[in-house]
Design an enzyme around this catalytic site. Sequence first.
Site, PDB file in Angstrom:
ATOM      1  N   HIS A  86       0.824  -1.215   0.000  1.00  0.00           N
ATOM      2  CA  HIS A  86       0.000   0.000   0.000  1.00  0.00           C
ATOM      3  C   HIS A  86       0.859   1.267   0.000  1.00  0.00           C
ATOM      4  O   HIS A  86       0.351   2.346  -0.275  1.00  0.00           O
ATOM      5  CB  HIS A  86      -1.056  -0.017   1.112  1.00  0.00           C
ATOM      6  CG  HIS A  86      -0.571   0.193   2.509  1.00  0.00           C
ATOM      7  ND1 HIS A  86      -0.307  -0.829   3.383  1.00  0.00           N
ATOM      8  CD2 HIS A  86      -0.343   1.326   3.194  1.00  0.00           C
ATOM      9  CE1 HIS A  86       0.068  -0.333   4.545  1.00  0.00           C
ATOM     10  NE2 HIS A  86       0.062   0.978   4.466  1.00  0.00           N
ATOM     11  N   ASP A 221       1.245  -7.756   2.167  1.00  0.00           N
ATOM     12  CA  ASP A 221       1.319  -6.304   1.937  1.00  0.00           C
ATOM     13  C   ASP A 221       2.766  -5.817   1.783  1.00  0.00           C
ATOM     14  O   ASP A 221       3.316  -5.171   2.670  1.00  0.00           O
ATOM     15  CB  ASP A 221       0.620  -5.588   3.102  1.00  0.00           C
ATOM     16  CG  ASP A 221       0.269  -4.145   2.752  1.00  0.00           C
ATOM     17  OD1 ASP A 221       0.851  -3.607   1.792  1.00  0.00           O
ATOM     18  OD2 ASP A 221      -0.573  -3.568   3.455  1.00  0.00           O
ATOM     19  N   SER A 652       4.029   2.319   8.245  1.00  0.00           N
ATOM     20  CA  SER A 652       3.752   1.314   7.223  1.00  0.00           C
ATOM     21  C   SER A 652       5.024   0.983   6.449  1.00  0.00           C
ATOM     22  O   SER A 652       5.696   1.885   5.954  1.00  0.00           O
ATOM     23  CB  SER A 652       2.705   1.828   6.233  1.00  0.00           C
ATOM     24  OG  SER A 652       1.437   1.722   6.791  1.00  0.00           O
TER      25      SER A 652
HETATM   26  N1  ARG Z   1      -4.542   0.450   7.222  1.00  0.00           N
HETATM   27  C1  ARG Z   1      -3.290   0.443   6.533  1.00  0.00           C
HETATM   28  C2  ARG Z   1      -2.433   1.607   6.985  1.00  0.00           C
HETATM   29  O1  ARG Z   1      -2.916   2.671   7.236  1.00  0.00           O
HETATM   30  C3  ARG Z   1      -3.429   0.597   5.077  1.00  0.00           C
HETATM   31  C4  ARG Z   1      -4.035  -0.531   4.395  1.00  0.00           C
HETATM   32  C5  ARG Z   1      -4.300  -0.225   2.954  1.00  0.00           C
HETATM   33  N2  ARG Z   1      -5.324  -1.116   2.488  1.00  0.00           N
HETATM   34  C6  ARG Z   1      -6.583  -0.760   2.194  1.00  0.00           C
HETATM   35  N3  ARG Z   1      -7.445  -1.711   2.062  1.00  0.00           N
HETATM   36  N4  ARG Z   1      -6.994   0.478   2.044  1.00  0.00           N
HETATM   37  O2  ARG Z   1      -1.239   1.502   7.041  1.00  0.00           O
END
Ligand code: ARG
Length: 717
Positions: A86, A221, A652
Amino acid sequence: MKKIYSLLFLMSFLLLNTVKADEGMWIPLLLKKYNYEQMKAKGLKLTAEQLYDVNNSSMKDAIVWFNGGCTGEIISKEGLVLTNHHCGYDAIASLSTKEDNILDNGFWAKNKGEERAKPGMWVSIVQKIEDVSDKVLAELKDVEEKNRPAKLQEIFKKLTNEATKGTHYEAQVREMFKGNAYYLFTFEKFTDIRLVGTPPQSVGKFGGDADNWMWPRHTGDFSMFRIYANKENKPAAYSTANVPYQPKHHLPVNIKGIKEGDFAMIMGFPGRTNRYEFSQGIDLAIEKVNPTIVNLRDIRLKAWKEVMDKNVSDRLVLSADYASVANYWKYFIGQTEQMKRLKVYDYKKNMETNFAKFASGKSEYQNVLNNVDKAYADYKPYALQRTYLIEGILGVSMNGIASSLFPYANALKENKDTAAIVKKALAASLAATEESYAAFFPSADEKILAQILEMYYNNIPADQHPAIMSKILKSKGKTNSEKFRAYAAMVFAKSIFRTKETYEEFIKNPSIKKLKADPCYALVDAFYGNYLTNFKPKVDAFNAAIGPEGRAYIKGLMEMMPEKTFYPDANSSLRLTYGQVQAYDPKDAVHFEYYTTLDGVMEKYNPADFEFNAPQKLIDLYNSKDFGQYKMANGKLPVAFITNNDITGGNSGSPVIDGEGQLIGLAFDGNWEAMSGDIVFDEKYKRTINVDIRYVLFLIDKLGGAPHIVGEMSLIK
Ligand code: ARG
C-alpha cells in the site's frame, strides 16, 4: 463516597506511573540513556551503538523514510528496499495500463534493466539526530505566543542551514512535547527510485477494505524498490548512468521463524499521534469531527465505486485515491467506536483531575485546564467548518481545480509586477491540475457536489452559511435534494473547468471577469471566502490559545510524575518501538492467535468477491504444498503475525527486527480493537500487524518466480 474517590484517585495515579513496557515511540538518539537496559532484559542482543550511531554504520542506516508517508528498509548491499504494497500502490497503479496491468497481475524485474523508474519518488536516510532544545528555547525566550510560529520558522531555517552548509544533506527541526523540546534531523535524500517488483494486488491487498485495520489478517502487503545513486554513491536525479546505491548497512533476513514472546522492535517514521490530547478534544472528535469526516468520505467512495466497477482503465486511474480515502474512512469509524468502548474520555478526564490537584497553587499550571475549557467553548460551534472545507468542498475534484486559480485572482489584486505574477500563477495552476484532470470523472463529481452541499446545509447552522446558499436554494426542484442536484448539474454543464480543453482555453486567454462569473469558481470562492473571513480566525485563535496550554500540560505531567520516562508524540521523525510477539483476546471467550497461515487465505478465498480473490498460481502452490524453505515446522506457510509494538500511520513498511538485528517481518497495520491507539496506547488490545518475512520471500521466489531477488539478500537460516 469520598473515600472511594480518593482510592480511585490513588489507583489511577499508580496506573499512570507504571512504565508500560511496550508503549512508546522512542527517539533513537536517546535509547542508550532511557531504554537500552530494558531492551536488553527483553531479549535485545545488540549494543546501543548498533542501533544508532553517527560515526559507524548502525541499524538506522538501513531505515528509509519512504516518500514522506511510509517507511522502508534496505535489505541488500545493492540498495534493495522493502516496503508495503500500500506504500508502493500509487507508483504501481500509475505504472499500470490496461494492456500492461502490473497492479492486477504483479511484476518482477528479471534484471536491473527491467526495473521501472517512477519520477517523483524519493527516500531519505537519517544521518544524524541532535537535541537542539536549548538553542531553540533560548531564542524563544520573551517571544510572544502569537509571534512564536514565525520565530520558530526563522530559528529552524538558521539551524538547518548551519547543519547542511557545504554538504548535499537536508535537515529538519522537529518539535517534540508540543514545544518543550526540539530535535534536528539531517538526511540524505535519494530521488532515483525504481520499482523492482510487486505481487498482484489480489495478494498485496488481499482482504481489501473489508479486512483493513483488522486481525486476523492474510495480506501479503509488500512491494520492492531499489535506490539508485551516481558513481560516487551520492544522490542524483534519474539517469541511466546511475548505479544501485551501496548502503552503510542492510538488514539480514531471518527465515528461522518466530514464536510468541520473542523480542521484536520496529524502527520507522510514525506520522502523527495525539497521546497528550485533552478530554475536550476527545469529546469534539467523537461527537462532531469524526462522524462528519466519515459521512463526507462515504459520499466520495460510493460515487467513485460506481465508476470503478464499470471499466478497468477507470479503476486503475481511481484506485489509489480510493484506497487512501477508504483507509482513513474506516480509521475514523474505528477510532470513534474504540474511544467509546475503551472509555478514552473518562481516562483523559481522570488524568486531568489528577493534574488539577497537582497544579493547584502553581501559577505555571493552575489555569491550564480552565483555559482549555474556554478555548474549546469558543471554538466548538465552528469546528466543522474546516472539516467541510477540506473533506467536503475541496473533495470535489472540479472545486480543487477551480481553487488552483486563487493565486491568479490574488495576483491581479497586487500592484507590483502583476504581469509576471499572473503568468507564474497560471503556470502553477496548469501544473497543479495535470493529475486532477488525469483522474477527473465529472459525472461522479457532480453527484458528490450535490450531496456535499446538502449535507452542509443540513448540518451547519444557517447563520454560518455563505451567502451563495440562498442562491443555490433557488434552483429548480420540489425537495432540497432536487435543488442541490439541479444546482450541481448547472455547475457541471456550464463551468469552464468541466473539461481539460475549456480549462486550457481559459488559461490561454485568462479573464478575471470570466473567472468570477464561472459557477464552479464562484461556488468555491464563496465557501472558501466564507471560511477565510469568518472561521479561519477562529481556528487560528483556537490554536493560539490551546498551544501554550498543551505545552504547559505536558511539562506539568512530567513534573508530576518525575519517575516516568516520557516519549514525544509521533511527528514523522525516526523512532523505535520495542516489545514482543504477542497474541490477544479481543473479547470475552475469544482468543486471537499470534500468527496466520496460507490456510486462512484459502478459507477467505472467494473468486466472486474482488477483495478476496486470489491468483490461481497461489492456489496451485497451496495445493501442492510447495512452500520450500519458507514453511514452518508444522508444514504450513506463515502469512502474518502480531506484536505489541507501538506504531501508527507512517510506520507502514517498517521492518520488524529481532534481538539480533535481523528482519523477521514488516509492519503494515493496526488492529480494530485498539483503533483509539493514536490517542491512548491500550496495553491489553494494541497490536501491530506484520507480514511474515517468510511469506514475502515465498511470494517473490515461488509466486513471482524471482529467486534471484531473494538471492541478493543475506539470509539467516
Ligand atoms: N490500514 C493500513 C495503513 O494505514 C493501510 C491498508 C491499505 N489497504 C486498504 N485496504 N486500504 O497503514
